[in-house]
Design a protein around this motif. Sequence first.
Motif, short mmCIF file in Angstrom:
data_model
loop_
_atom_site.label_atom_id
_atom_site.label_comp_id
_atom_site.label_asym_id
_atom_site.label_seq_id
_atom_site.Cartn_x
_atom_site.Cartn_y
_atom_site.Cartn_z
N ALA A 1 0.79 -1.27 0.16
CA ALA A 1 0.15 -0.01 -0.07
C ALA A 1 0.55 1.09 0.06
O ALA A 1 1.67 1.30 0.82
CB ALA A 1 -0.88 -0.07 1.32
N MET A 2 0.54 2.23 -0.92
CA MET A 2 1.37 3.37 -0.92
C MET A 2 2.77 3.21 -1.28
O MET A 2 3.63 4.09 -0.84
CB MET A 2 0.96 4.29 0.02
N GLY A 3 3.21 2.19 -1.84
CA GLY A 3 4.66 1.61 -2.22
C GLY A 3 5.17 2.75 -2.98
O GLY A 3 6.51 3.11 -2.90
N ALA A 4 4.70 3.44 -4.01
CA ALA A 4 5.22 4.42 -4.58
C ALA A 4 6.08 5.73 -3.78
O ALA A 4 7.08 6.15 -4.16
CB ALA A 4 4.23 5.16 -5.51
N TRP A 5 5.55 5.91 -2.65
CA TRP A 5 5.90 7.02 -1.77
C TRP A 5 7.38 6.36 -1.16
O TRP A 5 8.29 7.26 -0.71
CB TRP A 5 4.89 7.30 -0.67
N THR A 6 7.39 5.00 -0.93
CA THR A 6 8.59 4.78 -0.27
C THR A 6 9.65 4.19 -1.40
O THR A 6 11.05 4.12 -1.05
CB THR A 6 8.31 3.42 0.51
N LYS A 7 9.09 3.71 -2.52
CA LYS A 7 10.08 3.11 -3.50
C LYS A 7 10.32 4.03 -4.54
O LYS A 7 11.27 3.78 -5.70
CB LYS A 7 9.52 1.87 -3.99
N GLN A 8 9.73 5.16 -4.82
CA GLN A 8 9.77 5.87 -6.30
C GLN A 8 10.05 7.23 -5.84
O GLN A 8 9.98 8.11 -6.71
CB GLN A 8 8.56 5.90 -7.14
#
Length: 424
Positions: free
Chosen positions: A43-50
């Motif tokens: 969930a909301m991985g873009a904020w941690t990985k991108q």
Amino acid sequence: MAGDDTIPHHAVVVIGGGQAGLSISHYLKAEKLDHVVLEKDTAMGAWTKQRWDNFCLVTPNWQCQLPGHPYDGPEPDGFMRKDEIITYLEAFRHKVGAPLHEGVSVKRVKARAGGGFEVITSTGTITADQVVATSGGYHTPIIPRFAERLPKSIRQIHSEQYRNADSLPAGEVLVVGSGQSGAQIAEDLHLAGRKVHLAVGDAPRCARFYRGKDVVTWLAEMGYYDMPVERHPLREGVRDNTNHYVTGRDGGRDIDLRRFALEGMRLYGLLDALDGTTLTFSPTLKAALNEADRVYNGINAAIDKHIAETGIDAPPPSVYAPVWEPEDEPRTLDLEAAGITSIIWCIGFQPDFRWLDAPVFNGAGHPQHHRGITQVPGVYFLGLPWLHTWGSGRFSGIDRDARYVAERITELAAGTAPGLKAAS
């Protein structure tokens, strides 16, 4: 509509576990409507990985207005950094308590002969009366084909892979693209002491602060963020616009590429082609800088007009004057001679909705909709740029959009949607 007893069924399947997916879940839960949220990663991985390490919001914290979860920290006029954003989003996730399934990728969604939809996932097939695509529009990184011919000794990454200056090999760096990510990454490298070459695109820019307030605050007071796409001068064309570059770093400031040039950054026009180890550029640098400044001054002039018409007491107006002019238009760059060891592609993403088998796309593969409602009953989009207003793809406008889409979903489920027959 009842599903096959051997296949799990939900009234609504939400595809994407970012802020859009959790926002629609918030409203579906309030309506007690059965649903599930599928997320291919976390969930909301873009904020941690991108996002790079020094990433921060470019809009003030007070604009963070997720459903039932407004920013309530000590700096409403500040700009949250990456770790603070993640904390804010994790609190939202916990508060929503969505029926979330992580690590489940959707392979295909197609209509069923008896009504509703079949959703084929990496963990099996489920059925749904309605589906909501909340995976955003930034799926496939754009990298030009000629990049394949660049020397293997040069490290190439897309903006989503950049973390910090130390993660790149020693040497000079070429950043291609000057939108929000490109301009901020170029600044990050520049402040870290790296020699940066920047291929400047057609992105506009705006001031951070003007006449005593953040420009975002002025524009909010002027009603800009409530303007629907139908009333924008560009109409749906605004969805293709590049965002203005500015930063919230260190409390917020302008990004002035001309000042970077004074300090040693090398600027070029649009990247055009590759011949051996030499890149060629179009002679567009002067025009791009001038146009960015025209937009900058134009926004400030609109604020001047608003201040004059409302009689607000504010500091005096000003007009930006260029601090640097290119002596010529650099047309070539020999990568080996310049000592460039890294290239960062900051030229955006392409949408990829190939998994959705429904006649809801235009010739470019972009969804066709009105406020997220498509011509196919039961198929919706949420979280896209300018879905309805400027804030649709941001923390500021997703609440209004999610509430609207949830109302349409509920109407269809209850059989009260105007002109539509409910699934049965």
